[in-house]
Enzyme design. Structure first.
Site, PDB file in Angstrom:
ATOM      1  CG  LEU A 120      -1.992  -1.077   1.294  1.00 48.62           C
ATOM      2  CD1 LEU A 120      -2.815  -0.907   2.575  1.00 48.62           C
ATOM      3  CD2 LEU A 120      -2.909  -1.044   0.076  1.00 48.62           C
ATOM      4  CB  SER A 121       4.312   1.944   0.947  1.00 47.47           C
ATOM      5  OG  SER A 121       5.331   2.882   0.639  1.00 47.47           O
ATOM      6  N   GLY A 122       3.007   4.232  -1.255  1.00 43.16           N
ATOM      7  CA  GLY A 122       3.356   4.953  -2.482  1.00 43.16           C
ATOM      8  C   GLY A 122       4.858   5.084  -2.647  1.00 43.16           C
TER       9      GLY A 122
END
Lengths: 200, 200
Positions: free
Chosen positions: B9-11
């Site tokens: 989920l980390s950009g």
């Protein structure tokens, strides 16, 4: 001809002045009075639409973001002094310059700004203490690295310049360096580099 | 062998996955469950004392800070594709990668985090609106540049990758792109690059 849009109290501008001095590059300074809002003038916004100093103009090439200017100056004027194109050293320099901008400067620069330039009655004391605490956490990261390393990325480099600026003014923001002895010793090493100039 | 410490989920991790994919570099992923605090484990802190993902390990060389990893990968694997050592292009790439980390990501990533992951009753609505407004100001700067430029630094580069990640998730944070048509068209151009992968 190199022109620097500058303010004498800005740590971000100081980084660029220090690098230019250590590289022996001649330049002229234009003071942008940020306390009067001159960064919002149409002439300045045409240079930097993000309305921040420093801006460097190198023979018509306009570049902004202090730590990006350090990388540019390193590559342009100093392949083998305070910058390196060797991939690992380059990566390490970039890592600390980005750490400076994501972690160190937001805490230390803002704590200093609030402490020095915002009247006490207009400050949010909880916000200020949170900034100081974030600054101490960031200094702790730096301190651990500097226990076993003389400089941030091998030998003295733009990574040190980029992180040093707001560390050198940390105490103005109410963040003492006394708990970070390796950082203090590193500051002394930075101050003894040829061409060193203090922020003011 | 390259290993990426990652979270789906980390950009910031997405930037690195996208660059590795577009460079055709094989790597293995290790998921760090940041929602369970695995970034605070002694093993992880030994890799990154700043306790953040992503971390890249390239045959024993450890590097962190997402936008620094992009610069490292660019130099290591792609002198002439999504990275450049020509001083002006290099400076322009650095400028936008630093703008991403000083201005764009702090607003857009944090607005998204609060909107997606913080329960409504635990959010500060004033803080969230301030983050969204900062995000819109940053998108305005990007939009002006992209009106007259196809990509941020000449041709498609790591500068685009670095800024694209949290722009691509802006609407998850309640920041609409509809007022920024040049940014929307740029997003379409980024999505049509060879080797493009979406965040999820």
């Amino acid at each position: 001809m190199i022109r620097l849009y500058d303010h004498p109290l800005s740590g971000n501008c100081y980084k660029v002045r220090l690098a230019l001095n250590q590289l022996g590059v001649e330049y002229e300074k234009v003071t942008v009075d940020i306390f009067k809002g001159e960064q919002n003038s149409p002439e300045f916004v045409a240079l930097n639409p993000n309305r921040k100093i420093p801006v460097l103009v190198d023979n018509g090439f306009v570049i902004w973001e202090s730590n990006a200017i350090l990388l540019y100056l390193g590559k342009r004027f100093s392949p083998n002094r305070i910058y390196s194109d060797e991939p690992k050293t380059f990566g390490r320099i970039c890592q600390w310059l980005l750490f400076g901008k994501t972690t160190l400067d937001p805490a230390l620069a803002r704590a200093r700004f609030m402490t020095r330039f915002v009247p006490e009655e207009a400050r949010d004391p909880k916000e200020l203490e949170a900034l100081r605490e974030s600054g101490r956490v960031a200094l702790g990261v730096l301190n651990e690295h500097l226990k076993e390393n003389e400089f941030l990325a091998g030998s003295y480099s733009i990574a040190d310049i980029g992180c040093f600026a707001y560390v050198s003014t940390a105490e103005e923001g109410g963040v003492s360096l006394s708990d970070f002895p390796a950082v203090k010793r590193w500051c002394e090493r930075v101050c003894s580099q040829p061409g060193y100039i203090p922020i003011y």
